[in-house]
Design a protein around this motif. Structure first.
Motif, PDB file in Angstrom:
ATOM      1  N   LYS A   1       0.476  -1.525  -0.063  1.00  0.00           N
ATOM      2  CA  LYS A   1       0.442  -0.523   0.331  1.00  0.00           C
ATOM      3  C   LYS A   1       1.070   0.898  -0.414  1.00  0.00           C
ATOM      4  CE  LYS A   1      -4.082  -0.258   0.674  1.00  0.00           C
ATOM      5  NZ  LYS A   1      -5.230  -0.170  -0.191  1.00  0.00           N
ATOM      6  N   PRO A   2       1.724   1.462  -1.171  1.00  0.00           N
ATOM      7  CA  PRO A   2       2.757   2.267  -1.252  1.00  0.00           C
ATOM      8  C   PRO A   2       2.370   3.872  -0.575  1.00  0.00           C
ATOM      9  CG  PRO A   2       2.262   1.848  -3.312  1.00  0.00           C
ATOM     10  CD  PRO A   2       1.249   0.594  -2.306  1.00  0.00           C
ATOM     11  N   GLU A   3       1.313   3.999  -1.395  1.00  0.00           N
ATOM     12  CA  GLU A   3       0.325   5.770  -0.672  1.00  0.00           C
ATOM     13  C   GLU A   3      -1.001   5.811   0.025  1.00  0.00           C
ATOM     14  OE1 GLU A   3       0.992   7.635  -2.974  1.00  0.00           O
ATOM     15  OE2 GLU A   3       1.681   6.106  -4.973  1.00  0.00           O
ATOM     16  N   SER A   4      -0.607   4.656   0.872  1.00  0.00           N
ATOM     17  CA  SER A   4      -1.541   3.947   2.352  1.00  0.00           C
ATOM     18  C   SER A   4      -0.427   5.019   3.721  1.00  0.00           C
ATOM     19  CB  SER A   4      -1.577   3.603   2.762  1.00  0.00           C
ATOM     20  OG  SER A   4      -2.944   3.409   1.473  1.00  0.00           O
ATOM     21  N   TRP A   5      -0.787   5.701   4.542  1.00  0.00           N
ATOM     22  CA  TRP A   5      -0.146   5.730   5.399  1.00  0.00           C
ATOM     23  C   TRP A   5      -0.900   6.004   7.448  1.00  0.00           C
ATOM     24  CZ3 TRP A   5       5.069   6.480   5.813  1.00  0.00           C
ATOM     25  CH2 TRP A   5       6.223   7.217   6.936  1.00  0.00           C
ATOM     26  N   PHE A   6      -1.845   6.752   6.725  1.00  0.00           N
ATOM     27  CA  PHE A   6      -2.190   6.393   8.647  1.00  0.00           C
ATOM     28  C   PHE A   6      -3.030   5.615   9.094  1.00  0.00           C
ATOM     29  CE2 PHE A   6      -2.201  11.146   6.840  1.00  0.00           C
ATOM     30  CZ  PHE A   6      -0.883  10.977   8.266  1.00  0.00           C
ATOM     31  N   ALA A   7      -3.979   4.034   7.882  1.00  0.00           N
ATOM     32  CA  ALA A   7      -4.795   3.183   7.769  1.00  0.00           C
ATOM     33  C   ALA A   7      -4.253   1.970   8.967  1.00  0.00           C
ATOM     34  CB  ALA A   7      -4.520   2.363   7.118  1.00  0.00           C
ATOM     35  N   GLN A   8      -4.730   1.757   9.370  1.00  0.00           N
ATOM     36  CA  GLN A   8      -4.415   0.352  10.679  1.00  0.00           C
ATOM     37  C   GLN A   8      -3.928  -0.511  10.074  1.00  0.00           C
ATOM     38  OE1 GLN A   8      -7.765  -0.853  13.086  1.00  0.00           O
ATOM     39  NE2 GLN A   8      -7.092   1.470  15.015  1.00  0.00           N
ATOM     40  N   GLY A   9      -2.823  -0.989  10.478  1.00  0.00           N
ATOM     41  CA  GLY A   9      -1.660  -2.201  10.774  1.00  0.00           C
ATOM     42  C   GLY A   9      -0.981  -2.788   9.360  1.00  0.00           C
ATOM     43  N   LEU A  10      -0.636  -1.262   9.112  1.00  0.00           N
ATOM     44  CA  LEU A  10       0.475  -0.786   8.123  1.00  0.00           C
ATOM     45  C   LEU A  10       1.881  -1.275   8.491  1.00  0.00           C
ATOM     46  CD1 LEU A  10      -0.714   2.397   5.885  1.00  0.00           C
ATOM     47  CD2 LEU A  10      -1.251  -0.602   5.605  1.00  0.00           C
ATOM     48  N   CYS A  11       2.910  -2.293   8.127  1.00  0.00           N
ATOM     49  CA  CYS A  11       4.213  -2.524   8.122  1.00  0.00           C
ATOM     50  C   CYS A  11       5.087  -1.864   7.151  1.00  0.00           C
ATOM     51  CB  CYS A  11       4.698  -3.426   9.021  1.00  0.00           C
ATOM     52  SG  CYS A  11       4.029  -4.837   7.926  1.00  0.00           S
ATOM     53  N   SER A  12       6.630  -1.678   7.705  1.00  0.00           N
ATOM     54  CA  SER A  12       7.623  -1.951   6.650  1.00  0.00           C
ATOM     55  C   SER A  12       7.449  -2.863   5.459  1.00  0.00           C
ATOM     56  CB  SER A  12       8.199  -1.759   6.589  1.00  0.00           C
ATOM     57  OG  SER A  12       8.740  -1.132   5.683  1.00  0.00           O
ATOM     58  N   VAL A  13       7.440  -3.435   4.208  1.00  0.00           N
ATOM     59  CA  VAL A  13       7.696  -4.536   3.730  1.00  0.00           C
ATOM     60  C   VAL A  13       8.174  -4.783   2.165  1.00  0.00           C
ATOM     61  CG1 VAL A  13       5.188  -5.428   3.879  1.00  0.00           C
ATOM     62  CG2 VAL A  13       5.511  -3.798   1.978  1.00  0.00           C
ATOM     63  N   TRP A  14       8.845  -5.018   1.702  1.00  0.00           N
ATOM     64  CA  TRP A  14       9.931  -5.388   0.807  1.00  0.00           C
ATOM     65  C   TRP A  14       9.497  -5.542  -0.679  1.00  0.00           C
ATOM     66  CZ3 TRP A  14      11.213  -9.827  -2.738  1.00  0.00           C
ATOM     67  CH2 TRP A  14      11.977  -9.541  -4.091  1.00  0.00           C
ATOM     68  N   SER A  15       8.913  -4.208  -1.565  1.00  0.00           N
ATOM     69  CA  SER A  15       8.448  -4.064  -2.247  1.00  0.00           C
ATOM     70  C   SER A  15       8.667  -4.682  -3.588  1.00  0.00           C
ATOM     71  CB  SER A  15       8.797  -2.588  -3.302  1.00  0.00           C
ATOM     72  OG  SER A  15       7.463  -2.498  -4.113  1.00  0.00           O
ATOM     73  N   SER A  16       8.114  -5.716  -3.929  1.00  0.00           N
ATOM     74  CA  SER A  16       8.776  -6.249  -5.209  1.00  0.00           C
ATOM     75  C   SER A  16       8.129  -5.747  -6.378  1.00  0.00           C
ATOM     76  CB  SER A  16       7.459  -8.080  -5.249  1.00  0.00           C
ATOM     77  OG  SER A  16       6.409  -8.119  -5.136  1.00  0.00           O
ATOM     78  N   LYS A  17       7.270  -4.989  -6.570  1.00  0.00           N
ATOM     79  CA  LYS A  17       6.515  -4.524  -7.872  1.00  0.00           C
ATOM     80  C   LYS A  17       8.348  -3.106  -7.617  1.00  0.00           C
ATOM     81  CE  LYS A  17       3.007  -2.772  -7.485  1.00  0.00           C
ATOM     82  NZ  LYS A  17       1.376  -2.582  -7.441  1.00  0.00           N
ATOM     83  N   GLY A  18       8.195  -2.867  -7.225  1.00  0.00           N
ATOM     84  CA  GLY A  18       9.386  -1.783  -6.968  1.00  0.00           C
ATOM     85  C   GLY A  18      10.975  -2.500  -7.461  1.00  0.00           C
ATOM     86  N   LYS A  19      11.383  -2.985  -7.232  1.00  0.00           N
ATOM     87  CA  LYS A  19      11.779  -4.407  -7.949  1.00  0.00           C
ATOM     88  C   LYS A  19      12.042  -4.635  -8.854  1.00  0.00           C
ATOM     89  CE  LYS A  19      15.065  -8.905  -7.218  1.00  0.00           C
ATOM     90  NZ  LYS A  19      14.700  -9.523  -6.212  1.00  0.00           N
TER      91      LYS A  19
END
Length: 446
Positions: free
Chosen positions: A135-153
């Motif tokens: 969820k690269p555009e999200s920031w304040f939603a509950q439950g978000l954490c840092s994940v490695w982006s396969s799409k970015g790679k």
């Protein structure tokens, strides 16, 4: 909307045999789950649950497929889309039911399927893997954490004639995803469990806890009835400890630098130990991921893990005869007495690719990265319903293969010899169902 069409299909203006069949099969598939829901929540919310299930089948859009404002138009008609959105919101916000209800429903189905395989003397396979929802555009939603982006790679992969992209790992907001499919060699996979978890905040969870709880449940309700097939991410001593404690059979792709013990060769890294064993059998196989025929060899030997010397394991070495790919090392608790046993282990691991396809289908076709829900529990409920939709599609492929050929020819016809010879793709099935149900909606709304 769709629930009324099922209940009144004899007097409904609906004339399509295809849409009527799909709605009746959806109602039959969700029958037990709807009974449990009706006992816990209001009857009107249970109707909305069925409508939402059919709407997710109908609406195909990768970027907006699970937006409540988009789905609402299919619930009450597009002229009353806000009312439909409110109904879905009330269903997801209801505190009287949880996503665990759907998890138990899927597990009960997987349990009965494992018992069916056992009756047919087939080895049931539980295919494990992990992925992530970005969820690269999200920031304040509950439950978000840092994940490695396969799409970015993928987007920053070096291409000839373009500038050198950044080489470090790209991390974005998101949450983790663990999936388990139940299958057997030559069988269509089905969903056993899908779990979404985060490593931060109020809902912090450890991925190892999910695995521990699943193994414990399998031990209590099924016993030693399935073989766990896992990739290199599970090549850990802790995973082996749990599998031994819960008396589960397994096949794990092992890492080449991990130490293993052999009676004659002593303690060596996996790739150094494998050098001592030459090919014992050869076979030509079709690599469906790379779309080419390959000649592979196989070898095997009994080994032990250093931390568990009392547990007998076997190392299976699979090599590409032309050295196009690196050797593959598999360790298993299954006894290997002859070459056919080793080939079965190799085939079982290759069957694990189905769980990778489940991740791809969930993100691309079922739009699992599109929900914009603030609360964590509501998001889990919506994603659990999406996992039901995926299992339903697999059920259609499993039980209605002859019907699907006719259905695809009418609603998603393709020309060319390739499409006549290829197996039924689930992507075309989803597209055909979408067209069929949308046509039924257009006929019966307004």
């Amino acid at each position: 909307m769709f629930k009324k069409l099922v209940e009144n299909r004899k007097t409904s203006p609906l004339q399509q045999n295809g849409a009527s069949f799909l709605l009746s099969q959806s109602d039959k598939y969700l029958e037990k789950l709807q009974e449990q829901l009706t006992a816990q929540i209001d009857k009107r919310l249970a109707r909305t649950f069925f409508d939402l299930f059919v709407v997710i089948l109908t609406f195909r859009n990768r970027s907006m497929g699970l937006l409540l404002s988009e789905l609402g138009g299919y619930i009450c008609g597009f002229a009353h889309a806000p009312a439909g959105t409110k109904r879905i919101s009330n269903l997801l916000r209801c505190k009287k039911w949880e996503a665990s209800l759907i998890d138990q429903f899927l597990f009960d189905q997987a349990k009965s399927r494992i018992e069916h395989f056992r009756a047919k003397t087939k080895k049931a396979l539980l295919l494990w893997d992990d992925s992530r929802i970005e969820k690269p555009e999200s920031w304040f939603a509950q439950g978000l954490c840092s994940v490695w982006s396969s799409k970015g790679k993928r987007l920053t992969k070096i291409k000839r004639g373009f500038y050198l992209p950044p080489m470090s790992r790209i991390c974005v907001p998101g949450f983790k995803w663990t999936a388990i499919l139940v299958s057997a060699l030559g069988e269509t996979p089905r969903v056993c469990q899908m779990s979404w978890w985060t490593t931060r905040g109020k809902f912090k969870e450890e991925g190892s806890n999910i695995m521990y709880r699943m193994l414990k449940k399998l031990k209590e309700q099924i016993g030693r009835g399935a073989v766990h097939v896992m990739d290199r991410g599970y090549a850990k001593s802790k995973v082996l400890e749990w599998l031994f404690d819960f008396e589960q059979d397994f096949i794990i792709r092992w890492k080449k630098n991990h130490l293993l013990a052999h009676e004659q060769k002593g303690q060596k890294k996996t790739h150094l130990l494998a050098r001592s064993f030459k090919a014992m059998a050869y076979r030509s196989v079709w690599d469906k991921e790379r779309k080419k025929q390959k000649r592979i060899s196989i070898a095997w030997t009994p080994i032990h893990h250093l931390e568990y010397p009392d547990n007998q394991l076997f190392l299976v070495i699979v090599r590409d005869k032309n050295n196009y790919n690196n050797p593959m090392y598999l360790i298993t608790s299954l006894a290997i007495k002859h070459s056919q046993d080793a080939w079965d282990v190799c085939s079982a691991y290759m069957h694990r690719w189905n769980v990778e396809q489940a991740f791809r289908f969930g993100k691309s076709e079922l739009a699992m990265e599109s929900p914009r829900l603030w609360f964590w529990d509501n998001r889990l409920k919506l994603l659990a319903i999406v996992s039901l939709v995926y299992d339903f599609l697999l059920r259609m492929i499993q039980y209605w293969k002859d019907w699907l050929n006719i259905f695809l020819k009418q609603w998603c016809h393709r020309t060319g010899n390739r499409y006549r010879q290829a197996s039924i793709p689930i992507y075309r099935l989803r597209q055909a169902i979408s067209y069929c149900l949308f046509f039924a909606l257009a006929q019966n709304s307004g």
